[in-house]
Design a protein around this motif. Structure first.
Motif, PDB file in Angstrom:
ATOM      1  N   LYS A  17       0.856  -0.900   0.266  1.00  0.00           N
ATOM      2  CA  LYS A  17      -0.073  -0.031   0.253  1.00  0.00           C
ATOM      3  C   LYS A  17       0.298   1.104   0.035  1.00  0.00           C
ATOM      4  O   LYS A  17       0.150   2.498  -0.206  1.00  0.00           O
ATOM      5  CB  LYS A  17      -1.329   0.411   1.264  1.00  0.00           C
ATOM      6  CG  LYS A  17      -2.301  -1.263   0.809  1.00  0.00           C
ATOM      7  CD  LYS A  17      -2.735  -1.172   2.241  1.00  0.00           C
ATOM      8  CE  LYS A  17      -3.669  -2.285   2.060  1.00  0.00           C
ATOM      9  NZ  LYS A  17      -4.951  -2.223   3.021  1.00  0.00           N
ATOM     10  N   ASN A  18       2.310   1.037   0.358  1.00  0.00           N
ATOM     11  CA  ASN A  18       3.304   2.138   0.351  1.00  0.00           C
ATOM     12  C   ASN A  18       3.803   2.333  -0.209  1.00  0.00           C
ATOM     13  O   ASN A  18       5.366   2.409  -0.491  1.00  0.00           O
ATOM     14  CB  ASN A  18       3.528   2.095   2.273  1.00  0.00           C
ATOM     15  CG  ASN A  18       3.197   3.942   2.911  1.00  0.00           C
ATOM     16  OD1 ASN A  18       2.551   4.266   2.539  1.00  0.00           O
ATOM     17  ND2 ASN A  18       3.219   3.466   3.958  1.00  0.00           N
ATOM     18  N   THR A  19       3.550   1.765  -1.955  1.00  0.00           N
ATOM     19  CA  THR A  19       4.543   1.853  -3.020  1.00  0.00           C
ATOM     20  C   THR A  19       5.449   3.073  -2.823  1.00  0.00           C
ATOM     21  O   THR A  19       6.096   3.282  -3.972  1.00  0.00           O
ATOM     22  CB  THR A  19       3.762   1.833  -3.876  1.00  0.00           C
ATOM     23  OG1 THR A  19       2.864   2.230  -4.376  1.00  0.00           O
ATOM     24  CG2 THR A  19       3.400   0.197  -3.897  1.00  0.00           C
ATOM     25  N   ARG A  20       4.311   4.718  -3.164  1.00  0.00           N
ATOM     26  CA  ARG A  20       4.338   5.904  -3.410  1.00  0.00           C
ATOM     27  C   ARG A  20       6.496   6.092  -2.204  1.00  0.00           C
ATOM     28  O   ARG A  20       6.720   6.743  -2.595  1.00  0.00           O
ATOM     29  CB  ARG A  20       3.701   6.664  -2.968  1.00  0.00           C
ATOM     30  CG  ARG A  20       4.259   8.347  -3.418  1.00  0.00           C
ATOM     31  CD  ARG A  20       3.253   9.179  -3.308  1.00  0.00           C
ATOM     32  NE  ARG A  20       1.943   8.940  -4.182  1.00  0.00           N
ATOM     33  CZ  ARG A  20       1.017   9.534  -4.221  1.00  0.00           C
ATOM     34  NH1 ARG A  20       0.763  10.890  -3.194  1.00  0.00           N
ATOM     35  NH2 ARG A  20       0.363   9.273  -5.134  1.00  0.00           N
ATOM     36  N   PHE A  21       5.947   5.973  -1.230  1.00  0.00           N
ATOM     37  CA  PHE A  21       7.216   6.032  -0.336  1.00  0.00           C
ATOM     38  C   PHE A  21       7.832   5.324  -0.486  1.00  0.00           C
ATOM     39  O   PHE A  21       9.533   5.830  -0.154  1.00  0.00           O
ATOM     40  CB  PHE A  21       6.520   5.549   1.108  1.00  0.00           C
ATOM     41  CG  PHE A  21       7.935   5.477   2.444  1.00  0.00           C
ATOM     42  CD1 PHE A  21       8.157   6.478   3.036  1.00  0.00           C
ATOM     43  CD2 PHE A  21       7.964   4.080   3.020  1.00  0.00           C
ATOM     44  CE1 PHE A  21       9.804   6.080   3.605  1.00  0.00           C
ATOM     45  CE2 PHE A  21       8.588   4.303   3.691  1.00  0.00           C
ATOM     46  CZ  PHE A  21       9.969   5.394   4.000  1.00  0.00           C
ATOM     47  N   ARG A  23       8.988   4.092  -3.506  1.00  0.00           N
ATOM     48  CA  ARG A  23       9.266   4.311  -4.486  1.00  0.00           C
ATOM     49  C   ARG A  23      10.601   5.613  -4.677  1.00  0.00           C
ATOM     50  O   ARG A  23      11.354   6.030  -5.370  1.00  0.00           O
ATOM     51  CB  ARG A  23       8.631   5.158  -5.890  1.00  0.00           C
ATOM     52  CG  ARG A  23       8.215   3.457  -6.470  1.00  0.00           C
ATOM     53  CD  ARG A  23       7.135   3.910  -6.952  1.00  0.00           C
ATOM     54  NE  ARG A  23       6.393   2.387  -7.696  1.00  0.00           N
ATOM     55  CZ  ARG A  23       5.184   2.733  -8.694  1.00  0.00           C
ATOM     56  NH1 ARG A  23       4.292   3.210  -8.540  1.00  0.00           N
ATOM     57  NH2 ARG A  23       4.753   1.522  -8.159  1.00  0.00           N
ATOM     58  N   ALA A  24       9.203   7.011  -3.848  1.00  0.00           N
ATOM     59  CA  ALA A  24      10.433   8.390  -3.355  1.00  0.00           C
ATOM     60  C   ALA A  24      12.154   7.921  -2.464  1.00  0.00           C
ATOM     61  O   ALA A  24      12.696   8.337  -2.893  1.00  0.00           O
ATOM     62  CB  ALA A  24      10.034   8.880  -2.530  1.00  0.00           C
ATOM     63  N   LEU A  25      11.911   6.414  -1.203  1.00  0.00           N
ATOM     64  CA  LEU A  25      12.922   6.774  -0.783  1.00  0.00           C
ATOM     65  C   LEU A  25      14.024   5.204  -1.576  1.00  0.00           C
ATOM     66  O   LEU A  25      15.098   5.969  -2.201  1.00  0.00           O
ATOM     67  CB  LEU A  25      12.324   5.505   0.308  1.00  0.00           C
ATOM     68  CG  LEU A  25      13.438   4.809   0.442  1.00  0.00           C
ATOM     69  CD1 LEU A  25      14.770   5.774   1.471  1.00  0.00           C
ATOM     70  CD2 LEU A  25      13.224   3.566   2.015  1.00  0.00           C
ATOM     71  N   MET A  26      13.544   4.643  -2.772  1.00  0.00           N
ATOM     72  CA  MET A  26      14.470   3.963  -4.170  1.00  0.00           C
ATOM     73  C   MET A  26      15.139   5.483  -4.942  1.00  0.00           C
ATOM     74  O   MET A  26      16.670   5.257  -5.378  1.00  0.00           O
ATOM     75  CB  MET A  26      13.340   3.077  -4.855  1.00  0.00           C
ATOM     76  CG  MET A  26      14.309   2.509  -5.741  1.00  0.00           C
ATOM     77  SD  MET A  26      16.138   1.582  -5.336  1.00  0.00           S
ATOM     78  CE  MET A  26      14.801   0.239  -4.434  1.00  0.00           C
ATOM     79  N   ALA A  27      14.806   6.194  -5.024  1.00  0.00           N
ATOM     80  CA  ALA A  27      14.633   7.224  -5.712  1.00  0.00           C
ATOM     81  C   ALA A  27      16.015   7.994  -5.068  1.00  0.00           C
ATOM     82  O   ALA A  27      17.079   8.731  -5.501  1.00  0.00           O
ATOM     83  CB  ALA A  27      13.487   8.475  -6.577  1.00  0.00           C
ATOM     84  N   LEU A  28      15.895   8.417  -4.070  1.00  0.00           N
ATOM     85  CA  LEU A  28      16.404   9.352  -3.285  1.00  0.00           C
ATOM     86  C   LEU A  28      18.262   8.384  -2.947  1.00  0.00           C
ATOM     87  O   LEU A  28      19.535   8.762  -3.033  1.00  0.00           O
ATOM     88  CB  LEU A  28      15.971   9.234  -1.792  1.00  0.00           C
ATOM     89  CG  LEU A  28      16.828  10.336  -0.608  1.00  0.00           C
ATOM     90  CD1 LEU A  28      17.392  11.274  -1.232  1.00  0.00           C
ATOM     91  CD2 LEU A  28      16.221  10.071   0.915  1.00  0.00           C
ATOM     92  N   LEU A  29      17.553   6.933  -2.523  1.00  0.00           N
ATOM     93  CA  LEU A  29      18.991   6.304  -2.441  1.00  0.00           C
ATOM     94  C   LEU A  29      19.496   5.779  -3.972  1.00  0.00           C
ATOM     95  O   LEU A  29      20.669   6.434  -4.523  1.00  0.00           O
ATOM     96  CB  LEU A  29      18.793   4.544  -1.945  1.00  0.00           C
ATOM     97  CG  LEU A  29      18.133   4.288  -0.604  1.00  0.00           C
ATOM     98  CD1 LEU A  29      18.076   2.926  -0.416  1.00  0.00           C
ATOM     99  CD2 LEU A  29      18.871   5.087  -0.171  1.00  0.00           C
TER     100      LEU A  29
END
Length: 82
Positions: A17-21, A23-29
Motif C-alpha cells: 500500500k505504501n508504494t509511493r514511499f 519509490r521515493a526512498l529508492m529514488a533518494l538512494l
C-alpha cells in the motif's frame, strides 16, 4: 487449538500500500549512490590521466639522464686524452 484461530495473513496476496514511499526512498538512494559514484569516477579518470602523463615525463627524464651520462663519458675520455 480449541477453536481459537490466529490471524492468518498471506503477505503475498496483500498489495503493497505504501508504494509511493518506497519509490521515493529508492529514488533518494539512487541519487545518493550517483552522488558518490560520479565524483569517484571523475577522480579515477583524472588519476589515470596524471599517471600516463607522469609516465611519459619519467621516460623523457630517463632518456635525458642516459644522454647526459653518455656525454659525461665522452668528456671524461676526452679529458684523459689531453
Amino acid at each position: 487449538m480449541n477453536g481459537i484461530r490466529g490471524i492468518r495473513i498471506n503477505l503475498a496476496s496483500e498489495p503493497l500500500k505504501n508504494t509511493r514511499f518506497f519509490r521515493a526512498l529508492m529514488a533518494l538512494l539512487l541519487v545518493a549512490l550517483a552522488g558518490v559514484l560520479l565524483p569517484t569516477v571523475v577522480l579515477s579518470v583524472r588519476q589515470q590521466i596524471r599517471a600516463v602523463r607522469l609516465g611519459k615525463e619519467a621516460a623523457s627524464l630517463r632518456e635525458s639522464v642516459s644522454a647526459a651520462r653518455e656525454e659525461s663519458g665522452r668528456l671524461e675520455a676526452r679529458g684523459k686524452e689531453l
